[in-house]
Design an enzyme around this catalytic site. Sequence first.
Site, mmCIF file in Angstrom:
data_model
loop_
_atom_site.group_PDB
_atom_site.id
_atom_site.type_symbol
_atom_site.label_atom_id
_atom_site.label_comp_id
_atom_site.label_asym_id
_atom_site.label_seq_id
_atom_site.Cartn_x
_atom_site.Cartn_y
_atom_site.Cartn_z
ATOM 1 N N GLU A 44 -21.705 69.197 -24.346
ATOM 2 C CA GLU A 44 -20.290 69.871 -24.367
ATOM 3 C C GLU A 44 -20.101 70.411 -25.874
ATOM 4 O OE1 GLU A 44 -19.226 70.359 -21.575
ATOM 5 O OE2 GLU A 44 -20.187 69.029 -20.644
ATOM 6 N N ASP A 74 -27.967 72.082 -22.725
ATOM 7 C CA ASP A 74 -28.805 70.824 -22.666
ATOM 8 C C ASP A 74 -29.798 70.863 -23.764
ATOM 9 O OD1 ASP A 74 -27.720 70.051 -20.162
ATOM 10 O OD2 ASP A 74 -29.354 70.898 -18.969
#
Length: 497
Positions: free
Chosen positions: A336, A399
């Site tokens: 995030e 990711d």
Amino acid sequence: GLPDKTFYTDASKADKLKAYQAHVAKVLELSGVAAADAAKQAEEVVKFETRLAKASKSSVELSRDVSLYYHPVSLAEADALTPNFSWTEFFKSQNVAAPEKFSLAIPAFHQEVSKALGDTDPSVWRAYLRFHTVDSASPYLADAFVQESYEFYGKTLNGQKEQKPRWKRVLGTIESDAGEAFGQLYVKVAFSPEAKAKMEELVKNLAASLKERIQGLSWMSEETKAKAIAKWETFTPKIGYPDKWRDWSGLQTNRDSYLGNVRAATAFNYQYNLAKIGKPVDKTEWGMTPQTVNAYYNPLQNEIVFPAAILQPPFFDAKADDALNYGGIGAVIGHEMTHGYDDQGSRFGPTGNFENWWTEADSKNFAGLTGKLVKQFDQYKVDGQAVNGHLTLGENIADLGGLATAYDALQKASAGKEDAKIDGFTRDQRFFFNWATVWRTKYTPENAKVRLATDPHAPAQFRAVGAPSNLPTFTAAFQCKPGTPMSRTGDSQVVIW
């Protein structure tokens, strides 16, 4: 009515469009239209929607170009753009004060709708509006409507094998329409102060590691690094649940009508959003409910948000060792945070304004690195159909950066501690095991096809392997041979944040 414009325009999806037309006819028939007339009207509705689809943007365009959403116009400019639809009258009808400017996203679409208001027979509009009114209400109507909705959207489009039991569907409706009210009950029984304290510690550790990674970038200039750090300094974490709960006291429901309750909630939420216009942004507001097993980054407020429900296995377990927690929730936190620097998040500054804070050379370097990641994911296939590396780019960047940052943070947290094997595996191996574990997912073939066309996330099996294959730490942990699929080297290795 279909998930993406390509369902109307690509020959490879012609079977779904044909099934959709049959569904439109069936819904119209259920609503009281004679079968022969329903079939003719369905054909007209699909033609009309195909016209709208051609004037629309694809999922790829909408996901990967945030500038499309920002098109400020005055009311006079908007009315001139759509001569058959008055925005001035629209705002009046909603009891909203005439704005000096508003963002009319995707103007070409609105121009096409304006043309359609002038050149499309009213009978087509009536059929289109009748179908969508009934279709959207079908899950809350009698069994015949519910079944037809499931047969197309669940079974045909997504390969669902059986209808969910009614209690789950109703629970999902409450979650969708009044989820935060539900959340107040959830956190009382499922979120402890200890969990929040642990999460705050993890966020702090991940943030420190991300800062170090930014400072150590070889491809970025000191000028842009300084601005990246300025953005890092303004990250706002939200953990568990809102500090201020939303007031639901104005929502009136009863036991007379399921659809009536849904409509009441829809109207209540619509008015809630309209009431925000002209007021300062409420920075305490959440975009997810506490009981949602997910997390998000909001570039407009530069905030990272972690609902209470994600703080459970396999993401987080207070009884588990650090390796599992850093490979799970730690990587989610890093993910995030990295969204603030993905291909779209990087277009927003520290205060959430849409601005360019990059030097031209750094932008070019960034594009070169992200292009390599697009190429990597373009090579993955599901049943012969390629993953769209461009559509999934933002999530793949997050990711990669998130996993690398979480690994760094684990090493810091483990400094000076013995690397005792658990179940025969080292700390680093357990870290990567749990990263793979959180992506355990199974899709039906039909749902996978829909996701490949519309989902900005790569299929879960490639999220499990895509990021770690670029990390030398993974190669070392499992002693992979250089150049094998899980040990990318040279030009095939992607390093960004």
